[in-house]
Design a protein around this motif. Structure first.
Motif, PDB file in Angstrom:
ATOM      1  N   VAL A  72       6.380   3.190  17.596  1.00  0.00           N
ATOM      2  CA  VAL A  72       6.450   1.753  17.336  1.00  0.00           C
ATOM      3  C   VAL A  72       5.272   1.057  17.993  1.00  0.00           C
ATOM      4  O   VAL A  72       4.621   0.194  17.391  1.00  0.00           O
ATOM      5  CB  VAL A  72       7.788   1.185  17.846  1.00  0.00           C
ATOM      6  CG1 VAL A  72       7.783  -0.340  17.737  1.00  0.00           C
ATOM      7  CG2 VAL A  72       8.949   1.770  17.063  1.00  0.00           C
ATOM      8  N   ARG A  73       4.970   1.416  19.240  1.00  0.00           N
ATOM      9  CA  ARG A  73       3.849   0.796  19.933  1.00  0.00           C
ATOM     10  C   ARG A  73       2.537   1.083  19.223  1.00  0.00           C
ATOM     11  O   ARG A  73       1.684   0.209  19.076  1.00  0.00           O
ATOM     12  CB  ARG A  73       3.788   1.305  21.372  1.00  0.00           C
ATOM     13  CG  ARG A  73       2.677   0.649  22.202  1.00  0.00           C
ATOM     14  CD  ARG A  73       2.701   1.137  23.639  1.00  0.00           C
ATOM     15  NE  ARG A  73       1.673   0.471  24.420  1.00  0.00           N
ATOM     16  CZ  ARG A  73       0.411   0.854  24.473  1.00  0.00           C
ATOM     17  NH1 ARG A  73       0.020   1.913  23.771  1.00  0.00           N
ATOM     18  NH2 ARG A  73      -0.478   0.206  25.205  1.00  0.00           N
ATOM     19  N   ASN A  79       2.102   1.688  16.034  1.00  0.00           N
ATOM     20  CA  ASN A  79       2.049   0.878  14.811  1.00  0.00           C
ATOM     21  C   ASN A  79       1.702  -0.569  15.126  1.00  0.00           C
ATOM     22  O   ASN A  79       0.956  -1.219  14.386  1.00  0.00           O
ATOM     23  CB  ASN A  79       3.394   0.948  14.082  1.00  0.00           C
ATOM     24  CG  ASN A  79       3.628   2.306  13.447  1.00  0.00           C
ATOM     25  OD1 ASN A  79       2.686   3.068  13.218  1.00  0.00           O
ATOM     26  ND2 ASN A  79       4.881   2.626  13.181  1.00  0.00           N
ATOM     27  N   ASN A  80       2.250  -1.087  16.223  1.00  0.00           N
ATOM     28  CA  ASN A  80       1.942  -2.462  16.610  1.00  0.00           C
ATOM     29  C   ASN A  80       0.457  -2.629  16.933  1.00  0.00           C
ATOM     30  O   ASN A  80      -0.156  -3.636  16.581  1.00  0.00           O
ATOM     31  CB  ASN A  80       2.785  -2.864  17.823  1.00  0.00           C
ATOM     32  CG  ASN A  80       4.255  -3.056  17.477  1.00  0.00           C
ATOM     33  OD1 ASN A  80       4.604  -3.258  16.317  1.00  0.00           O
ATOM     34  ND2 ASN A  80       5.119  -2.983  18.486  1.00  0.00           N
ATOM     35  N   ARG A 104      -2.019  -0.818  15.757  1.00  0.00           N
ATOM     36  CA  ARG A 104      -2.791  -0.735  14.519  1.00  0.00           C
ATOM     37  C   ARG A 104      -2.672  -2.012  13.706  1.00  0.00           C
ATOM     38  O   ARG A 104      -3.661  -2.474  13.121  1.00  0.00           O
ATOM     39  CB  ARG A 104      -2.339   0.477  13.698  1.00  0.00           C
ATOM     40  CG  ARG A 104      -2.898   1.774  14.241  1.00  0.00           C
ATOM     41  CD  ARG A 104      -2.279   2.996  13.657  1.00  0.00           C
ATOM     42  NE  ARG A 104      -2.026   2.949  12.241  1.00  0.00           N
ATOM     43  CZ  ARG A 104      -1.483   3.967  11.568  1.00  0.00           C
ATOM     44  NH1 ARG A 104      -1.162   5.080  12.197  1.00  0.00           N
ATOM     45  NH2 ARG A 104      -1.270   3.875  10.285  1.00  0.00           N
ATOM     46  N   ARG A 105      -1.469  -2.594  13.645  1.00  0.00           N
ATOM     47  CA  ARG A 105      -1.304  -3.852  12.901  1.00  0.00           C
ATOM     48  C   ARG A 105      -2.109  -4.967  13.552  1.00  0.00           C
ATOM     49  O   ARG A 105      -2.733  -5.775  12.860  1.00  0.00           O
ATOM     50  CB  ARG A 105       0.177  -4.226  12.823  1.00  0.00           C
ATOM     51  CG  ARG A 105       0.985  -3.392  11.851  1.00  0.00           C
ATOM     52  CD  ARG A 105       2.311  -4.060  11.543  1.00  0.00           C
ATOM     53  NE  ARG A 105       3.147  -4.160  12.732  1.00  0.00           N
ATOM     54  CZ  ARG A 105       4.047  -3.260  13.104  1.00  0.00           C
ATOM     55  NH1 ARG A 105       4.211  -2.165  12.361  1.00  0.00           N
ATOM     56  NH2 ARG A 105       4.772  -3.420  14.189  1.00  0.00           N
ATOM     57  N   TYR A 148       0.634 -13.840   7.998  1.00  0.00           N
ATOM     58  CA  TYR A 148       1.412 -12.846   8.740  1.00  0.00           C
ATOM     59  C   TYR A 148       0.615 -11.554   8.928  1.00  0.00           C
ATOM     60  O   TYR A 148       0.681 -10.914   9.979  1.00  0.00           O
ATOM     61  CB  TYR A 148       2.716 -12.530   8.007  1.00  0.00           C
ATOM     62  CG  TYR A 148       3.755 -13.633   8.068  1.00  0.00           C
ATOM     63  CD1 TYR A 148       3.609 -14.706   8.936  1.00  0.00           C
ATOM     64  CD2 TYR A 148       4.881 -13.585   7.256  1.00  0.00           C
ATOM     65  CE1 TYR A 148       4.568 -15.715   8.993  1.00  0.00           C
ATOM     66  CE2 TYR A 148       5.851 -14.581   7.310  1.00  0.00           C
ATOM     67  CZ  TYR A 148       5.686 -15.637   8.173  1.00  0.00           C
ATOM     68  OH  TYR A 148       6.637 -16.631   8.229  1.00  0.00           O
ATOM     69  N   GLY A 171      -0.687  -9.710  12.575  1.00  0.00           N
ATOM     70  CA  GLY A 171      -0.211  -8.399  12.995  1.00  0.00           C
ATOM     71  C   GLY A 171       1.285  -8.219  12.888  1.00  0.00           C
ATOM     72  O   GLY A 171       1.855  -7.346  13.563  1.00  0.00           O
ATOM     73  N   ARG A 172       1.930  -9.008  12.039  1.00  0.00           N
ATOM     74  CA  ARG A 172       3.381  -8.862  11.890  1.00  0.00           C
ATOM     75  C   ARG A 172       3.719  -7.604  11.090  1.00  0.00           C
ATOM     76  O   ARG A 172       2.877  -7.021  10.422  1.00  0.00           O
ATOM     77  CB  ARG A 172       3.963 -10.098  11.202  1.00  0.00           C
ATOM     78  CG  ARG A 172       3.748 -11.389  11.991  1.00  0.00           C
ATOM     79  CD  ARG A 172       4.733 -12.439  11.542  1.00  0.00           C
ATOM     80  NE  ARG A 172       4.419 -13.751  12.100  1.00  0.00           N
ATOM     81  CZ  ARG A 172       5.207 -14.816  11.969  1.00  0.00           C
ATOM     82  NH1 ARG A 172       6.347 -14.727  11.292  1.00  0.00           N
ATOM     83  NH2 ARG A 172       4.853 -15.985  12.489  1.00  0.00           N
ATOM     84  N   ASP A 173       4.990  -7.227  11.146  1.00  0.00           N
ATOM     85  CA  ASP A 173       5.441  -5.982  10.519  1.00  0.00           C
ATOM     86  C   ASP A 173       5.696  -6.200   9.029  1.00  0.00           C
ATOM     87  O   ASP A 173       6.832  -6.371   8.585  1.00  0.00           O
ATOM     88  CB  ASP A 173       6.713  -5.489  11.206  1.00  0.00           C
ATOM     89  CG  ASP A 173       7.138  -4.106  10.696  1.00  0.00           C
ATOM     90  OD1 ASP A 173       6.337  -3.473   9.988  1.00  0.00           O
ATOM     91  OD2 ASP A 173       8.262  -3.683  11.016  1.00  0.00           O
ATOM     92  N   ILE A 174       4.602  -6.224   8.268  1.00  0.00           N
ATOM     93  CA  ILE A 174       4.706  -6.285   6.814  1.00  0.00           C
ATOM     94  C   ILE A 174       3.984  -5.076   6.248  1.00  0.00           C
ATOM     95  O   ILE A 174       3.124  -4.481   6.897  1.00  0.00           O
ATOM     96  CB  ILE A 174       4.119  -7.590   6.246  1.00  0.00           C
ATOM     97  CG1 ILE A 174       2.663  -7.762   6.687  1.00  0.00           C
ATOM     98  CG2 ILE A 174       4.947  -8.778   6.680  1.00  0.00           C
ATOM     99  CD1 ILE A 174       2.008  -8.983   6.107  1.00  0.00           C
ATOM    100  N   ARG A 175       4.326  -4.696   5.026  1.00  0.00           N
ATOM    101  CA  ARG A 175       3.841  -3.446   4.438  1.00  0.00           C
ATOM    102  C   ARG A 175       3.006  -3.727   3.184  1.00  0.00           C
ATOM    103  O   ARG A 175       3.542  -3.801   2.080  1.00  0.00           O
ATOM    104  CB  ARG A 175       5.022  -2.536   4.076  1.00  0.00           C
ATOM    105  CG  ARG A 175       6.025  -2.342   5.199  1.00  0.00           C
ATOM    106  CD  ARG A 175       5.457  -1.572   6.362  1.00  0.00           C
ATOM    107  NE  ARG A 175       6.375  -1.525   7.490  1.00  0.00           N
ATOM    108  CZ  ARG A 175       7.328  -0.598   7.644  1.00  0.00           C
ATOM    109  NH1 ARG A 175       7.490   0.321   6.711  1.00  0.00           N
ATOM    110  NH2 ARG A 175       8.106  -0.618   8.699  1.00  0.00           N
TER     111      ARG A 175
END
Length: 267
Positions: A3-4, A6-7, A9-10, A60, A64-68
């Motif tokens: 998770v960290r 991915n955060n 990288r975003r 967003y 860096g929010r969690d979007i795909r």
């Protein structure tokens, strides 16, 4: 930890997109530089409009929010932000962890020309040097490859494929001491490479063709074994030198990816 990662990288993706947005020339993108424009480059809503996404969604993404995002959307953003192929690959790596549909890199010479030069440079080498594409098609080989493998010039162009040769040519069983082991491994490597090929229809056609030509291929393909291409020791039965062991080392470069050069070294 995942998770960290991915955060991180975003966040890096968002910062990179912002830096490239601020680098863009609004006039070149079709927006007048009026007296009320305070920001450098393009505004977020302008990028969103040109890329065909909503301003909120793009905001967003930069935050860096969690979007795909899909590869198509990322490529649309790359076009709007005038990214180079190196930069497009970078944002793909940040967004997806890998590059979707890599395009040729800008360079002084083309990847195809570079491959030709690599093979030509090995003309006097006593050991084989081969260039193969993801389908296993042979793009070039030096004279030593003829002595250790076979004279592929005698084959029709459509049959100059390393996996097809391994599975169907009598010379393959004669030259490779451990033929069954090597051919089975080659099928597993081919499966891994096929997953990265864009033309799934062509992969399907080749699977059917190889299955028609080789009972061993049908058996090994159904085993669903996957192996990435890596260095490997092969035992050859050379017509003059007898049994010799060579190590095959795959060389790859972004300039001619996903093609590989297979260099053979004394074990």
């Amino acid at each position: 930890m995942v998770v960290r990662s991915n955060n991180v990288r975003r966040g890096e993706l968002g910062r990179f997109l912002r830096s490239r947005r601020e680098r863009c020339n609004p006039i070149e993108s079709g927006f007048p530089r009026g007296p009320r424009r305070r920001s450098q480059g393009l505004r977020r809503e302008e990028v969103a409009m040109l890329a065909g996404v909503s301003p909120t969604w793009y905001t967003y993404l930069e935050q860096g929010r969690d979007i795909r995002p899909s590869p198509e959307v990322v490529d649309s953003l790359a076009r709007v932000l005038c990214l180079s192929e190196d930069e497009r690959r970078y944002v793909h790596a940040l967004a997806f962890g890998h590059v979707v549909r890599p395009q040729p890199l800008d360079g002084e010479i083309s990847g195809a020309e570079l491959l030709k030069r690599l093979v030509a440079a090995a003309e006097d080498d006593p050991y084989p040097v081969l260039a193969v594409d993801p389908y296993g098609d042979l793009l070039g080989w030096n004279p030593a490859a003829v002595r250790w493998y076979d004279d592929w010039d005698r084959l029709p162009a459509e049959e100059r494929n390393l996996l097809r040769w391994l599975l169907t040519a009598p010379a393959a069983r004669e030259r490779l001491v451990d033929w069954a082991e090597e051919a089975r491994d080659a099928v597993a490597v081919w499966r891994a490479g096929a997953a990265r090929c864009q033309d799934t229809g062509e992969i399907g056609r080749r699977v059917r063709e190889l299955g028609r030509l080789s009972a061993e291929f049908r058996l090994w393909w159904d085993e669903q074994i996957v192996r990435e291409r890596r260095s490997r020791a092969l035992r050859f039965r050379h017509p003059e030198l007898g049994v010799r062991e060579l190590r095959v080392v795959p060389l790859e470069s972004p300039e001619f990816a996903p093609t590989a050069v297979l260099v053979h070294l004394p074990a």
